[in-house]
Design a protein around this motif. Structure first.
Motif, mmCIF file in Angstrom:
data_model
loop_
_atom_site.group_PDB
_atom_site.id
_atom_site.type_symbol
_atom_site.label_atom_id
_atom_site.label_comp_id
_atom_site.label_asym_id
_atom_site.label_seq_id
_atom_site.Cartn_x
_atom_site.Cartn_y
_atom_site.Cartn_z
ATOM 1 N N LEU A 105 0.829 -1.203 0.000
ATOM 2 C CA LEU A 105 0.000 0.000 0.000
ATOM 3 C C LEU A 105 0.875 1.269 0.000
ATOM 4 N N SER A 106 0.245 2.383 -0.307
ATOM 5 C CA SER A 106 0.976 3.642 -0.442
ATOM 6 C C SER A 106 1.429 4.181 0.907
ATOM 7 N N PRO A 107 2.677 4.720 0.969
ATOM 8 C CA PRO A 107 3.147 5.365 2.196
ATOM 9 C C PRO A 107 2.840 6.863 2.229
ATOM 10 N N ALA A 108 1.983 7.328 1.319
ATOM 11 C CA ALA A 108 1.674 8.758 1.248
ATOM 12 C C ALA A 108 0.962 9.227 2.520
ATOM 13 N N ASP A 109 1.154 10.513 2.845
ATOM 14 C CA ASP A 109 0.508 11.086 4.018
ATOM 15 C C ASP A 109 -1.006 11.096 3.857
ATOM 16 N N HIS A 110 -1.707 11.153 5.004
ATOM 17 C CA HIS A 110 -3.172 11.160 5.008
ATOM 18 C C HIS A 110 -3.691 12.498 5.505
ATOM 19 N N PRO A 111 -4.846 12.911 5.016
ATOM 20 C CA PRO A 111 -5.453 14.146 5.533
ATOM 21 C C PRO A 111 -6.013 13.925 6.933
ATOM 22 N N LYS A 112 -6.168 14.995 7.652
ATOM 23 C CA LYS A 112 -6.734 14.923 8.994
ATOM 24 C C LYS A 112 -8.162 14.392 8.921
ATOM 25 N N PRO A 113 -8.549 13.423 9.792
ATOM 26 C CA PRO A 113 -9.903 12.875 9.741
ATOM 27 C C PRO A 113 -10.943 13.896 10.203
ATOM 28 N N ALA A 114 -12.174 13.636 9.838
ATOM 29 C CA ALA A 114 -13.259 14.548 10.214
ATOM 30 C C ALA A 114 -13.447 14.597 11.727
ATOM 31 N N LYS A 115 -13.104 13.506 12.390
ATOM 32 C CA LYS A 115 -13.241 13.417 13.843
ATOM 33 C C LYS A 115 -11.915 12.897 14.405
ATOM 34 N N PRO A 116 -11.325 13.569 15.414
ATOM 35 C CA PRO A 116 -10.020 13.131 15.920
ATOM 36 C C PRO A 116 -10.098 11.779 16.615
ATOM 37 N N GLY A 117 -8.979 11.077 16.623
ATOM 38 C CA GLY A 117 -8.922 9.795 17.309
ATOM 39 C C GLY A 117 -9.031 9.953 18.813
ATOM 40 N N SER A 118 -9.335 8.852 19.490
ATOM 41 C CA SER A 118 -9.425 8.870 20.954
ATOM 42 C C SER A 118 -8.830 7.581 21.501
ATOM 43 N N ILE A 119 -8.543 7.595 22.781
ATOM 44 C CA ILE A 119 -7.891 6.460 23.433
ATOM 45 C C ILE A 119 -8.678 6.078 24.673
ATOM 46 N N VAL A 120 -8.871 4.771 24.867
ATOM 47 C CA VAL A 120 -9.463 4.258 26.097
ATOM 48 C C VAL A 120 -8.411 3.415 26.792
ATOM 49 N N ILE A 121 -8.037 3.830 28.000
ATOM 50 C CA ILE A 121 -7.069 3.083 28.808
ATOM 51 C C ILE A 121 -7.845 2.395 29.922
ATOM 52 N N PHE A 122 -7.600 1.121 30.100
ATOM 53 C CA PHE A 122 -8.346 0.375 31.105
ATOM 54 C C PHE A 122 -7.602 0.391 32.431
ATOM 55 N N THR A 123 -8.331 0.752 33.485
ATOM 56 C CA THR A 123 -7.749 0.828 34.814
ATOM 57 C C THR A 123 -7.301 -0.549 35.257
ATOM 58 N N SER A 124 -6.558 -0.593 36.363
ATOM 59 C CA SER A 124 -5.870 -1.815 36.759
ATOM 60 C C SER A 124 -6.793 -2.996 37.020
ATOM 61 N N GLY A 125 -8.032 -2.736 37.382
ATOM 62 C CA GLY A 125 -8.940 -3.850 37.628
ATOM 63 C C GLY A 125 -8.569 -4.655 38.855
ATOM 64 N N THR A 126 -8.051 -3.985 39.920
ATOM 65 C CA THR A 126 -7.642 -4.714 41.116
ATOM 66 C C THR A 126 -8.845 -5.202 41.910
ATOM 67 N N THR A 127 -10.032 -4.688 41.635
ATOM 68 C CA THR A 127 -11.208 -5.110 42.381
ATOM 69 C C THR A 127 -12.308 -5.676 41.495
ATOM 70 N N GLY A 128 -12.074 -5.893 40.224
ATOM 71 C CA GLY A 128 -13.095 -6.438 39.334
ATOM 72 C C GLY A 128 -12.769 -6.141 37.891
ATOM 73 N N LEU A 129 -13.807 -6.129 37.024
ATOM 74 C CA LEU A 129 -13.593 -5.856 35.606
ATOM 75 C C LEU A 129 -13.061 -4.442 35.431
ATOM 76 N N PRO A 130 -11.950 -4.263 34.693
ATOM 77 C CA PRO A 130 -11.374 -2.927 34.533
ATOM 78 C C PRO A 130 -12.361 -1.936 33.924
ATOM 79 N N LYS A 131 -12.297 -0.687 34.417
ATOM 80 C CA LYS A 131 -13.092 0.391 33.841
ATOM 81 C C LYS A 131 -12.309 1.016 32.706
ATOM 82 N N GLY A 132 -13.003 1.470 31.673
ATOM 83 C CA GLY A 132 -12.352 2.142 30.560
ATOM 84 C C GLY A 132 -12.336 3.639 30.785
ATOM 85 N N ALA A 133 -11.117 4.214 30.852
ATOM 86 C CA ALA A 133 -10.973 5.659 31.044
ATOM 87 C C ALA A 133 -10.697 6.316 29.698
ATOM 88 N N LYS A 134 -11.565 7.232 29.290
ATOM 89 C CA LYS A 134 -11.426 7.881 27.981
ATOM 90 C C LYS A 134 -10.420 9.020 28.055
#
Length: 533
Positions: free
Chosen positions: A178-207
Motif C-alpha cells: 500500500l501507499s506510504p503517502a501522508d493522510h489528511p486529517k480525519p473529520a473526527k479526531p482519534g481517541s484512546i481508552v485506557i483500562f484501569t488496573s482492575g484490582t477489584t473487578g472488571l477494569p473500567k475504561g478511562a477515555k
C-alpha cells in the motif's frame, strides 16, 4: 519567570526551537499546523525533521523515523480500505514493540477509537471488554491467541508473531504494497481508552482525548528535563497511561525509543550502556528489580549517560528512590498521578534525597488542594483528601460515570498533606485507611518501614477486622531468597520503626505478591487471614 519565558525555555531544551534544515522544518510545521498536537502530527514532524534518525530499537532490530512513518501511513490506508471510519473502536493487546507503535498511531491517524488492553487480562475479561466496547478489530501478539479463544477469529489481526502457524492476517500483510503517502486529517479526531488496573473487578475504561494544545507537554517537560533527540528506554508498558504518556509526549523531542517485549533488569542495564540512553521510563517495581539485578552486570556496565529515570504507576516504597540513585545515577523523577487525574505532583532527585517518600511539588499550570470532608482546605501539615485540576484529566469512564469534583478540582481518591517546603506526601488511599483503637492508621507507613528490613524482598499491608481494636494492620511479606524471617522478627522490627497502633497483628509469608504489569498489588488475589481472637 513569566509564561512566555517558561515556554521558550522548555521548547528550546526539547529541540522545537533549535536551528534546523529550513525545508524539513517547514514540512514539519505544516504537519503540526494542519493536524494540531497528537500522535500522527508528531510522527510526521519527526520523520520530516530527522528522517534517517533511528526511531525504534526493539527485539526485531531498528527502524528510522522515515521507515516508521511510512509503515504507519500504509497501515492507515489498510484500515481505510477495510471500511473503518472515524470513531470505530479497535482493541490492541500487545507488548512493547514496533508493531504496537505503528498500530497505535495508525488508529489515531484515521480517527479510530483505540482500546488499550492489559496484557494480564484473562480470557473472560478480554471477551467481555471487546464486547462491551464494541471493538471491530482485535490486534494482538500471537502469544495472546489462547486468551482470545472466544473472540471471533475473523476480527483478529496478529501484531508480533512468534512463527507462522497461527494462520491469521498480520499487520504487515494488511499493509503490504500500500501507499506510504501522508493522510489528511480525519473529520473526527482519534481517541484512546485506557483500562484501569482492575484490582477489584472488571477494569473500567478511562477515555482520553488527544491534547488540544501544547500546555500539557510544556508542563510535563518543564518538570522533567527531557532534551531533544535523546535515547529513551521505555520499560513501562505502552498500554498503561504512564508508558503511553512518555511515548506520546516524547515524540515531540524526536527521540530514539528502545522497546523490549519483556522486562529483564539486566537487559535494561545493557541497553542503557550500549545506546548511551539518557532517559529510562519505569514503574517502581522495575526500579526495585534493577537495584536487585545481577551485581556483576551493574558493575560492568557504564550507565552514567542516564539523566532521567521517570517513574510512576504506584507508590515508591520506603527509600527506593535513594537506593536506586545510590546504585545508578541521581536521575529519579517520580510522577504522582493516575489514569483519571493525569499528573498531580512531580518529585525530582533533590527532593527525593532531601525528603524520601515525597510525591513532589505541584508543576506549572496545575492546582492541587488538600481538603477536609466539608471541602475546606486544611492547614499545612494536616492530612486531607487530595484534589487536583490540570489539562490532562480524563474525559470520564466509558460506562458514563466520572470521578467526584469539588469546585472544579477532581477527587484523587488519596489522602495526603503538604510540608513546609511545599512538597506533597501521600498517606494512602482514602478507602485504605484503617481505624485501630480510635487512631487513623495508613498501611503505607508500615509498608515503607518493613521494605527497609534487610531480609524483606516485598511487602503489602492491609486492614483486617480485630475484635479488640476494631481494625488492625496485617502484613503479607516476601522474604529475600536464601533468608529466613519469623512473624516475631517482623513484629519486633515494626515496633522499632512505627507507632504501636501501626504494628501488624498478623503476618503471612508468601513466595510473591500478585502484582499487575504496572506494579500494583492485586489485593483481591491475596489469601485471607484467619479471624483474630
Amino acid at each position: 519567570m513569566g509564561d512566555l519565558g517558561y515556554k521558550l525555555k522548555v521548547l528550546r531544551r526539547i529541540g522545537l526551537l533549535k536551528a534546523q534544515n529550513p525545508v524539513r522544518l517547514v514540512k514539519a510545521g505544516k504537519k503540526l499546523a494542519s493536524w494540531g498536537p497528537g500522535f500522527p502530527s508528531a510522527v510526521g514532524a519527526a520523520a520530516a525533521r530527522k528522517p534517517q534518525q533511528v526511531a525504534i530499537i526493539d527485539d526485531a532490530g531498528q527502524l528510522t523515523w522515515r521507515e516508521t512513518s511510512d509503515a504507519i501511513n500504509r497501515l492507515t490506508q489498510a484500515f481505510k480500505d477495510k471500511g473503518f471510519v472515524p470513531g470505530d473502536p479497535i482493541a490492541v493487546l500487545c507488548r512493547n514493540h514496533r508493531h504496537m507503535v505503528i498500530a497505535m498511531v495508525a488508529i489515531s491517524q484515521f480517527g479510530g477509537r483505540m482500546l488499550l488492553l492489559n496484557t494480564m487480562a484473562s480470557g473472560g475479561q478480554l471477551t467481555e471488554l471487546v464486547k462491551r466496547e464494541g471493538a471491530k478489530m482485535v490486534i494482538l501478539d500471537q502469544e495472546f491467541l489462547p486468551v482470545a479463544a472466544d473472540i471471533d477469529r475473523e476480527s483478529i489481526v496478529v501484531a508480533w508473531e512468534d512463527d507462522e502457524t497461527h494462520g491469521l492476517p498480520t499487520l504487515g500483510s494488511l499493509a503490504k504494497g500500500l501507499s506510504p503517502a501522508d493522510h489528511p486529517k480525519p473529520a473526527k479526531p482519534g481517541s484512546i481508552v485506557i483500562f484501569t488496573s482492575g484490582t477489584t473487578g472488571l477494569p473500567k475504561g478511562a477515555k482520553r482525548k488527544e491534547p488540544e494544545n501544547l500546555e500539557p507537554l510544556l508542563t510535563y517537560f518543564g518538570a522533567i528535563p527531557y532534551e531533544g533527540n535523546s535515547t529513551v528506554v521505555v520499560a513501562a508498558p505502552l498500554f498503561h497511561s504512564w508508558g503511553l504518556l512518555n511515548f506520546g509526549f516524547g515524540l515531540s523531542t524526536v527521540p530514539t525509543y528502545v522497546l523490549r517485549r519483556r522486562f529483564v533488569p539486566e537487559q535494561v542495564i545493557r541497553d542503557i550502556a550500549k545506546y548511551k540512553a539518557e532517559v529510562l521510563v519505569v514503574v517502581p517495581l522495575m526500579m526495585q528489580r534493577l537495584v536487585d539485578a545481577d551485581p556483576e552486570v551493574i558493575k560492568n556496565h557504564d550507565v552514567s549517560s542516564l539523566k532521567i529515570t521517570a517513574s510512576s504507576g504506584s507508590a515508591l516504597a520506603g527509600e527506593l528512590a535513594t537506593h536506586f540513585m545510590d546504585t545508578f545515577t541521581d536521575s529519579v523523577y517520580n510522577f504522582y498521578g493516575a489514569t483519571e487525574t493525569g499528573w498531580v505532583t512531580i518529585a525530582g532527585p533533590k527532593d527525593l534525597r532531601d525528603a524520601p517518600g515525597t510525591a513532589g511539588r505541584v508543576p506549572w499550570h496545575t492546582v492541587v488542594k488538600v481538603l477536609d470532608e466539608n471541602g475546606h482546605e486544611v492547614p499545612q501539615g494536616e492530612t486531607g483528601v487530595i484534589h487536583v485540576g490540570n489539562s490532562m484529566m480524563f474525559a470520564g469512564y466509558t460506562d458514563g460515570r466520572t470521578k467526584d469534583f469539588r469546585d472544579g478540582l477532581m477527587h484523587s481518591g488519596d489522602l495526603g498533606y503538604f510540608d513546609e517546603a511545599g512538597r506533597l506526601f501521600v498517606a494512602g488511599r482514602d478507602d485504605d485507611m484503617v481505624i485501630s483503637g480510635g487512631e487513623n492508621v495508613f498501611p503505607r507507613e508500615l509498608e515503607d518501614a518493613l521494605i527497609e528490613h534487610p531480609k524483606v524482598q516485598d511487602v503489602v499491608v492491609t486492614g483486617i477486622p480485630d475484635p479488640q481494636w476494631g481494625q488492625c494492620l496485617a502484613a503479607y511479606v516476601v522474604v529475600r531468597e536464601g533468608e529466613e524471617l519469623s512473624q516475631d522478627e517482623v513484629v519486633d522490627y515494626a515496633k522499632q520503626h512505627v507507632a504501636r497502633f501501626a504494628v501488624p497483628r498478623a503476618v503471612m509469608f508468601l513466595d510473591e505478591l500478585p502484582r499487575n504489569p504496572t506494579g500494583k498489588v492485586m489485593k483481591r488475589n491475596l489469601p485471607a487471614f484467619e479471624t483474630l481472637s
